[in-house]
Design an enzyme around this catalytic site. Sequence first.
Site, PDB file in Angstrom:
ATOM      1  N   HIS A 262       0.158   0.524  -8.610  1.00 14.42           N
ATOM      2  CA  HIS A 262      -1.036   0.694  -7.795  1.00 14.42           C
ATOM      3  C   HIS A 262      -1.492   2.153  -7.838  1.00 14.42           C
ATOM      4  O   HIS A 262      -0.719   3.065  -8.158  1.00 14.42           O
ATOM      5  CB  HIS A 262      -0.770   0.240  -6.365  1.00 14.42           C
ATOM      6  CG  HIS A 262      -0.614  -1.240  -6.239  1.00 14.42           C
ATOM      7  ND1 HIS A 262      -0.612  -1.900  -5.027  1.00 14.42           N
ATOM      8  CD2 HIS A 262      -0.463  -2.212  -7.182  1.00 14.42           C
ATOM      9  CE1 HIS A 262      -0.468  -3.196  -5.224  1.00 14.42           C
ATOM     10  NE2 HIS A 262      -0.375  -3.411  -6.526  1.00 14.42           N
ATOM     11  N   GLU A 264      -2.183   4.174  -5.432  1.00 18.15           N
ATOM     12  CA  GLU A 264      -1.437   5.003  -4.491  1.00 18.15           C
ATOM     13  C   GLU A 264      -0.075   5.369  -5.053  1.00 18.15           C
ATOM     14  O   GLU A 264       0.392   6.518  -4.904  1.00 18.15           O
ATOM     15  CB  GLU A 264      -1.265   4.257  -3.158  1.00 18.15           C
ATOM     16  CG  GLU A 264      -2.580   3.856  -2.503  1.00 18.15           C
ATOM     17  CD  GLU A 264      -3.021   2.453  -2.882  1.00 18.15           C
ATOM     18  OE1 GLU A 264      -3.565   1.764  -2.003  1.00 18.15           O
ATOM     19  OE2 GLU A 264      -2.816   2.038  -4.058  1.00 18.15           O
ATOM     20  N   CYS A 289      -2.210  -1.777   0.144  1.00 22.29           N
ATOM     21  CA  CYS A 289      -1.457  -3.003   0.414  1.00 22.29           C
ATOM     22  C   CYS A 289      -0.212  -2.650   1.226  1.00 22.29           C
ATOM     23  O   CYS A 289       0.099  -1.479   1.458  1.00 22.29           O
ATOM     24  CB  CYS A 289      -1.082  -3.699  -0.890  1.00 22.29           C
ATOM     25  SG  CYS A 289       0.170  -2.808  -1.853  1.00 22.29           S
ATOM     26  N   CYS A 292       2.450  -0.466  -0.739  1.00 22.72           N
ATOM     27  CA  CYS A 292       2.055   0.942  -0.858  1.00 22.72           C
ATOM     28  C   CYS A 292       2.108   1.637   0.500  1.00 22.72           C
ATOM     29  O   CYS A 292       2.450   2.822   0.588  1.00 22.72           O
ATOM     30  CB  CYS A 292       0.654   1.047  -1.444  1.00 22.72           C
ATOM     31  SG  CYS A 292       0.559   0.702  -3.218  1.00 22.72           S
TER      32      CYS A 292
END
Length: 363
Positions: A262, A264, A289, A292
Amino acid sequence: MLIGICGGICAGKHSVQDFLIQEHAFTPLVLDRDDVPRIEQSASGADIPSSALSANGKRPLSFTKVSDLVDHATKYWQSNWVTTSIHDEATIDALAHRPFFVLIHIDAPISIRWQRFKDRCAKASLTPPTLEQFVLRNDEHMYSPTTGLAALASRAQVKLLNSTTSMPTLRTALHSLSLTDPSRMRPTWDHYFMTLASLAARRSNCMRRQVGCVLTREKRVVSTGYNGTPRNVTNCNEGGCPRCNVPSGGGGVALSTCLCLHAEENALLEAGRERIGSGAVLYCNTCPCLTCSIKIVQVGIAEVVYNRSYYMDSEAASIFKEAGVHLRQFSPPEEGLVNLCDERERSELPIGTKSVTDSFGGP
């Protein structure tokens, strides 16, 4: 602030200008040049009369050279000015050098603009041009090789589609756009970092969605990230992640088989805990999410700012609240193409089937 408004004949330039004058105390500036061809004429060639007064009853400030207009606006740049005197690309070139200038382009379907022009002719007891004559004049106005007006739409921060038949609807839409937001001239820190996050998202190779992230501390960029497969692994958009390349299935399904990192995660890995330090702020164009969010909490980030929602926002918010991480949503002022019609008009008003109100008589 100086707002320039350009567009086709009877697109609604003067209506937007009047809104800025009446609602935000803008002062109109006029560029009165002899070399500008007259295109707003009746079938017989008579000029369509226009008021010499602005919407607040005051005469606009008039200039014969664009350099004089620019000098005046520069001297008093903290005041609010507006002009529809955009006659060619050279005018925009002169105005665009100033950091307080914002360009708005406005357009409407040709059938609606022709109806508005016919209404103006009727009010002046003049015979309106035929649709063919109006189209030819509009083409001359927009596509003349000496003006380059058609190309100006690509340079506008905001592009308005003004097919509404209601002045209240138009004004409501303009209010919601916040055209006078100072960040249109100089972005706030939130606007700046969220724009960088959106730019980072364009590098994403994930087939599911494009997410970008910027990690900052003390208003400085520490790292950036975007989602996609790990280094030295085939890009997701080249088949590298089997899960993302299967069209069926909603968000959150079979996450354990996903090979994509992801945005992040990439930003955190790039920065490392030592560089993140205390007081770091993470900007992401999509709410993180749950997975993360846990990592964001673990590395000690103080605040998370996101633009678009995700399907597990409530779960992420709960984790952040318990851990003392401030979560907030920030959406920059709307730019690009904006439809000024409300939902009712879009569904109920076939283009060209109803007369347009006289309120839109000005071009």
